[in-house]
Write an enzyme that holds these catalytic residues in place. Structure first.
Site, mmCIF file in Angstrom:
data_model
loop_
_atom_site.group_PDB
_atom_site.id
_atom_site.type_symbol
_atom_site.label_atom_id
_atom_site.label_comp_id
_atom_site.label_asym_id
_atom_site.label_seq_id
_atom_site.Cartn_x
_atom_site.Cartn_y
_atom_site.Cartn_z
ATOM 1 N N CYS A 45 -12.799 -0.524 -6.172
ATOM 2 C CA CYS A 45 -12.179 0.781 -5.860
ATOM 3 C C CYS A 45 -11.828 1.571 -7.112
ATOM 4 C CB CYS A 45 -10.938 0.570 -5.007
ATOM 5 S SG CYS A 45 -11.284 -0.327 -3.496
ATOM 6 N N HIS A 78 -6.877 6.813 -5.436
ATOM 7 C CA HIS A 78 -7.735 6.059 -4.535
ATOM 8 C C HIS A 78 -7.034 5.997 -3.174
ATOM 9 C CE1 HIS A 78 -9.918 2.986 -2.575
ATOM 10 N NE2 HIS A 78 -9.026 2.042 -2.773
ATOM 11 N N ASN A 109 -10.079 3.560 3.742
ATOM 12 C CA ASN A 109 -10.356 3.208 2.346
ATOM 13 C C ASN A 109 -11.871 3.094 2.148
ATOM 14 O OD1 ASN A 109 -10.781 1.838 -0.059
ATOM 15 N ND2 ASN A 109 -9.103 0.394 0.233
HETATM 16 O O1 UT7 Z 1 -8.787 -0.724 -2.081
HETATM 17 C C1 UT7 Z 1 -8.164 -1.892 -2.457
HETATM 18 C C2 UT7 Z 1 -6.747 -1.738 -2.487
HETATM 19 N N1 UT7 Z 1 -6.155 -2.310 -1.294
HETATM 20 C C3 UT7 Z 1 -4.955 -1.927 -0.951
HETATM 21 O O2 UT7 Z 1 -4.402 -1.060 -1.588
HETATM 22 C C4 UT7 Z 1 -4.249 -2.623 0.176
HETATM 23 C C5 UT7 Z 1 -2.796 -2.783 -0.187
HETATM 24 N N2 UT7 Z 1 -2.018 -3.377 0.885
HETATM 25 C C6 UT7 Z 1 -1.677 -2.680 1.980
HETATM 26 O O3 UT7 Z 1 -2.049 -1.537 2.140
HETATM 27 C C7 UT7 Z 1 -0.780 -3.351 2.987
HETATM 28 O O4 UT7 Z 1 -0.299 -4.563 2.463
HETATM 29 C C8 UT7 Z 1 -1.461 -3.613 4.357
HETATM 30 C C9 UT7 Z 1 -1.697 -2.310 5.069
HETATM 31 C C10 UT7 Z 1 -2.788 -4.331 4.137
HETATM 32 C C11 UT7 Z 1 -0.566 -4.456 5.233
HETATM 33 O O5 UT7 Z 1 0.700 -3.838 5.410
HETATM 34 P P1 UT7 Z 1 2.052 -4.697 5.259
HETATM 35 O O6 UT7 Z 1 3.164 -3.789 5.554
HETATM 36 O O7 UT7 Z 1 2.002 -5.331 3.893
HETATM 37 O O8 UT7 Z 1 1.895 -5.730 6.416
HETATM 38 P P2 UT7 Z 1 1.935 -7.321 6.328
HETATM 39 O O9 UT7 Z 1 0.692 -7.842 5.740
HETATM 40 O O10 UT7 Z 1 3.241 -7.741 5.735
HETATM 41 O O11 UT7 Z 1 1.971 -7.715 7.864
HETATM 42 C C12 UT7 Z 1 3.121 -7.427 8.678
HETATM 43 C C13 UT7 Z 1 2.854 -7.940 10.069
HETATM 44 C C14 UT7 Z 1 2.374 -9.391 10.089
HETATM 45 O O12 UT7 Z 1 2.914 -9.996 11.236
HETATM 46 P P3 UT7 Z 1 4.217 -10.956 11.099
HETATM 47 O O13 UT7 Z 1 3.778 -12.059 10.164
HETATM 48 O O14 UT7 Z 1 5.276 -10.096 10.536
HETATM 49 O O15 UT7 Z 1 4.432 -11.402 12.511
HETATM 50 C C15 UT7 Z 1 0.878 -9.259 10.279
HETATM 51 O O16 UT7 Z 1 0.324 -10.361 10.937
HETATM 52 O O17 UT7 Z 1 1.823 -7.167 10.659
HETATM 53 C C16 UT7 Z 1 0.811 -8.037 11.171
HETATM 54 N N3 UT7 Z 1 -0.462 -7.346 11.058
HETATM 55 C C17 UT7 Z 1 -0.920 -6.520 12.013
HETATM 56 N N4 UT7 Z 1 -0.401 -6.159 13.207
HETATM 57 C C18 UT7 Z 1 -1.119 -5.271 13.929
HETATM 58 C C19 UT7 Z 1 -1.357 -7.373 10.028
HETATM 59 N N5 UT7 Z 1 -2.389 -6.567 10.324
HETATM 60 C C20 UT7 Z 1 -2.142 -6.023 11.528
HETATM 61 C C21 UT7 Z 1 -2.825 -5.122 12.343
HETATM 62 N N6 UT7 Z 1 -2.273 -4.774 13.521
HETATM 63 N N7 UT7 Z 1 -3.998 -4.563 11.992
#
Ligand code: UT7
Length: 336
Positions: A114, A255, A285
């Site tokens: 990216c 990005h 993305n």
């Molecule tokens: O281009 C490369 C650069 N990449 C990035 O910049 C990505 C950077 N990271 C992010 O944007 C975020 O970390 C994410 C959007 C990927 C995730 O957001 P988050 O607020 O960090 O969520 P999380 O991973 O802490 O997950 C929170 C909860 C989890 O459930 P529990 O463990 O709290 O019960 C996940 O299992 O959300 C759950 N979860 C979802 N729920 C519904 C994860 N993905 C999903 C989903 N739908 N798609």
């Protein structure tokens, strides 16, 4: 020797026909429009089908950029394709060169995930600054949908496909004002699309590795933390190199990975939301394509105007990150 400046004189972009919204995604994996919108800012994404290729999207974006720059394909000396998803692992830039009929140009691929477009801009500028080339076509394009695990809700909701391109040209005044590029391989395991070896014995005692690439895996939280901390730092460094205060920035162009990351970086730099360019909601993305795609939309809408100062920053797998400060030119300099 007279210093040679660099200007970006045209942009173009291309997106696949098919789109998939959050509602449709919730029929594939256990997710919801509410979760995706609130955690990422993404509403829909474009996905390349089998009639579209990295080459076709990149060529379309390139033709638009060449047209806006008011040059011809034969004027191009160098083509750099920033991508992590070439149609061919040997590289796709040369095929694009052939499609464009850019007979004079040498073409190669550059991979920095990216961050690819920002790394590509800096690379392209070096060839112009040292007097070797006059016109460089830089493309950022990715089709990550090919490599997404469509059963993994933690990644499949994030990515989309697209292509963007710009034309850089040698100029008297220098409009690439400052940059900073960084890598940290110690965090390589945070975001991967990696080759998984599998042994194949081709003759007794001689094993070769005949594996496959595995779908994208990401430690989202780690990448999020990294981006929010490192992106403001690298932009500040690039501004320092450009000898500019942050108040001079007309547009912040990051990005397009996550709206929360964009907002946090803008807040940290005290850049008001009116100065932030974002089209993440429509495309998700798109990796190396995200910055040139958003730039091109903003240019064509008349938002970004000649003379505007843009602070652009890419970040992602590697881990890699970088920032570049440039003044948008957008016109053929010899016609000024
Ligand atoms: O281009 C490369 C650069 N990449 C990035 O910049 C990505 C950077 N990271 C992010 O944007 C975020 O970390 C994410 C959007 C990927 C995730 O957001 P988050 O607020 O960090 O969520 P999380 O991973 O802490 O997950 C929170 C909860 C989890 O459930 P529990 O463990 O709290 O019960 C996940 O299992 O959300 C759950 N979860 C979802 N729920 C519904 C994860 N993905 C999903 C989903 N739908 N798609």
């Amino acid at each position: 020797m007279k210093n040679i400046g660099v200007s970006i004189i045209g942009s173009g972009s291309a997106i696949p026909k098919v789109f998939l919204d959050n509602q449709q995604l919730s029929q594939i994996v256990d997710t919801s429009d509410e979760w995706i919108s609130s955690r990422t800012g993404i509403s829909q994404r474009r996905l390349a089908d089998t009639t579209e290729s990295l080459c076709s999207l990149a060529t379309q974006a390139s033709l638009a950029a060449i047209g806006q720059a008011n040059i011809t394909a034969q004027d191009i000396d160098l083509i750099i394709l920033a991508t992590s998803t070439p149609d061919d692992l040997f590289g796709t830039a040369s095929k694009i060169q052939g499609e464009l009929g850019a007979t004079k140009a040498v073409a190669f691929d550059l991979t920095a995930a990216c961050s690819g477009f920002v790394f590509g801009l800096v690379t392209a500028a070096q060839f112009i600054r040292n007097g070797v080339y006059q016109n460089v076509l830089l493309i950022g394009a990715d089709i990550l949908s090919r490599w997404v695990d469509w059963e993994d809700r933690t990644t499949c909701v994030l990515f989309g496909d697209g292509a963007g391109a710009v034309v850089l040209q040698a100029s008297e005044s220098d409009r690439l004002l400052g940059f900073e590029l960084r890598s940290d391989g110690s965090q390589n395991g945070c975001l991967n699309l990696s080759y998984q070896p599998q042994a194949k014995e081709i003759i007794e005692g001689v094993n070769v590795s005949q594996g496959t690439y595995q779908p994208i895996s990401m430690n989202g939280k780690e990448v999020y933390r990294f981006a929010v901390q490192k992106v403001p730092e690298v932009i500040e460094k690039a501004l320092f190199r450009a000898n500019l205060d942050v108040e001079k920035v007309d547009w912040l162009l990051l990005h397009q990975a996550n709206k929360r990351i964009i907002d946090a970086v803008a807040n940290r730099l005290k850049i008001p939301s009116e100065k932030v360019i974002s089209n993440l909601s429509n495309y998700g993305n798109t990796s190396a394509a995200s910055i040139p795609l958003a730039l091109d939309e903003a240019v064509r809408k008349g938002k970004v105007k000649s003379g505007d100062i843009i602070a652009a920053s890419g970040f992602g797998a590697g881990l890699t990150w970088g920032a570049i400060i440039f003044e948008w030119s957008g016109i053929k300099l010899s016609q000024k």
